[in-house]
Design a protein around this motif. Sequence first.
Motif: not given
Length: 666
Positions: A215-216, A252-259, A264-267
């Motif tokens: 989505r991002k 899972a940790y790196f998925a959260t990191t990437t998300y 941050f880029r969006e907000t």
Amino acid sequence: MDKVFALITLLLCSYLLLRIIKPSGIVEAVLAFFCISSACIIAWGYALSALNHLSNLSFWGGIGAVSAAAIFLIALFLKVDLTSFHRRPALAIGAIKQEYAAALKNHPSYIKGILLLLTLTTLVIGVTNLLLAITLPPHEWDSLTYHLPRMAHYLQQNNLNYFEANYWAQIIHPKNSTLLLLYTFLTFGHNEKLMQLVQYFSCWVVAFGIYGITRKIGLDQIQAYFSALIGSLLIDSIMQATTTQNDLVIAAYFATTTYFLFAFRETRNWKYLLCSALGIGLACGTKASSFLIIPSILLIALAVTRADGKPAVWLRNLSIFGASVILAFFLFTVPAGYIENYRLFGNPAGSEDVSSMHSFTGKSISYILRGGTYNILRYGFDFLSLDGLPPITSVNQAQYVLRFIPQQILSALNVNLETAEATSFAPFKYDRLPQGKYWGIFGFGFLWIIVFLSLSRIIRHPDFFLLSLAVVFFSIIQAYSGPYNAAGGRYFTICAIFAAPLAGIFLKSKNRAIQVYLTAIVLAGCISALAATEQKIIFVSEINPGKVEYKSIFQMDRIEQITLGNPRYYQPVVVFEFLVPADAKVAAFLYPNTFEYPLFGKYLGRTIISINSFHKGLQPIPDDAQFLLYANGYPCALPSDKYLGADWFLRKLSTNNRDCPLSPAP
């Protein structure tokens, strides 16, 4: 009561921290909750280890209560609203339904059929894996040789300190995921089966992360849902979801990191940089191989923190991210064992033997370049595999055809990938049978195609290029950092978080041929995913992968289930269980990579003390040991020792038979 209290305090701490963070939407809340709850367990574990109360549930509950009180006071100071959280999900779900209905109208009707097939397949596999995780004991090789034995050793000594071990992996690997297993084991009543839920839920967190990343980068809800389903049906993820390994936890940790980096880029909200750094710290404290993906993460961080025409702002963002990563490293990576490894072996990665086994340490540049290039080709062949499908004749023949042309090209170039150069453990084989250790059909049928199309700029999308570059970065580093490992597919599970979000682009195509191809690959991929799940029940031996055991795993007793991967030890373990009391202290002279976990008993009541140290050699039998278990090669065997089967022997110890002149004095 202690079990319930410990769990409630964890949930309370996680809830309070979520209210402080204020996640935006369900996906963000799930990702943040996973990292927060993991961080709490791991931090508490290190604190309790320092107090020598690691196995005491009352102390777990106590430290959780103190933490909850402290977080509550912080929330009051920050004037955080702690009451409105429960009203949001219902509203969010209603909005999501409307968004999905609107988004689905923008796609061809056949997409509904594809999504239905993928959804049903995912649900069937998800439910089956859940049943397997909660009804069967752990029976995967690495789990039995080091993941679970090290946890049992930590429990029996009440801390995370060094202990003598026959297998280096029990000592050298970082400890974060071990604490997650230990906490689960304690809070769920010493239930060995439920420890597998750590990886199971991590698999779903990865799927949420893939959805959020998709989505991002600008794709709609339907495309994101499609990408998440593809990511959840990659064969290695399916196979690992019911184990006590940790590759899905890292993913899972790196998925959260990437998300959170894309968020941050969006907000431009700095809280996302803090959250992304937390995932990095947790991952690197879970497994040293996590460092191989850091360059890919840094590449994404450089891109998303950039401010056009404002280098000072870019530098400020990078500084905040860097400082956050350093803090996360200090809290969750440094205590995980790297300092202890340096103190014991002079190297944070472990002993010299282990380093040479997993890296090109001491090799020449020419060797690394040649070996790394060979490894890229080897891993490429491994991805070109019908993983998930059973290794029957027709499937093996189809895989041979799939690999025939690239194999002939390499042969014409006089390149032999089956050479032992730059390999470790099992060597590379062109005719490797499908085993379920890589991405399967969705890998070469979807993900790698999109990666190559994005890199070649046929698909022109800046975020696609960025994520594809992250995949390639990791693949190159994996190939050139150390010898080829036939089981290396699990490492690529981590970089799937970069590739899977790209899959949604297939749904935009209006080309009839591509639509037919899409349908065919989805159908074949779903069949292979279901077949992979079935092979967990009708077991395919890791020792004899061509031999299918038609006896269901549910028809076996616990020890037969546990020793599935190495059935020759079924009889020795059965006899050991019969002869040795459940609370006995046993000195064990075993070799590396031995199925040690069954020796502790179903509820880990036995104390096992290794006397065959992997780096110190033979050690004396402790004075309080009641039994000696040893394998062939023990230098002080006696004729009266009882043969258990395979290469194991047992001795009931007394004052007259415990000395071994070849061991050092205590």
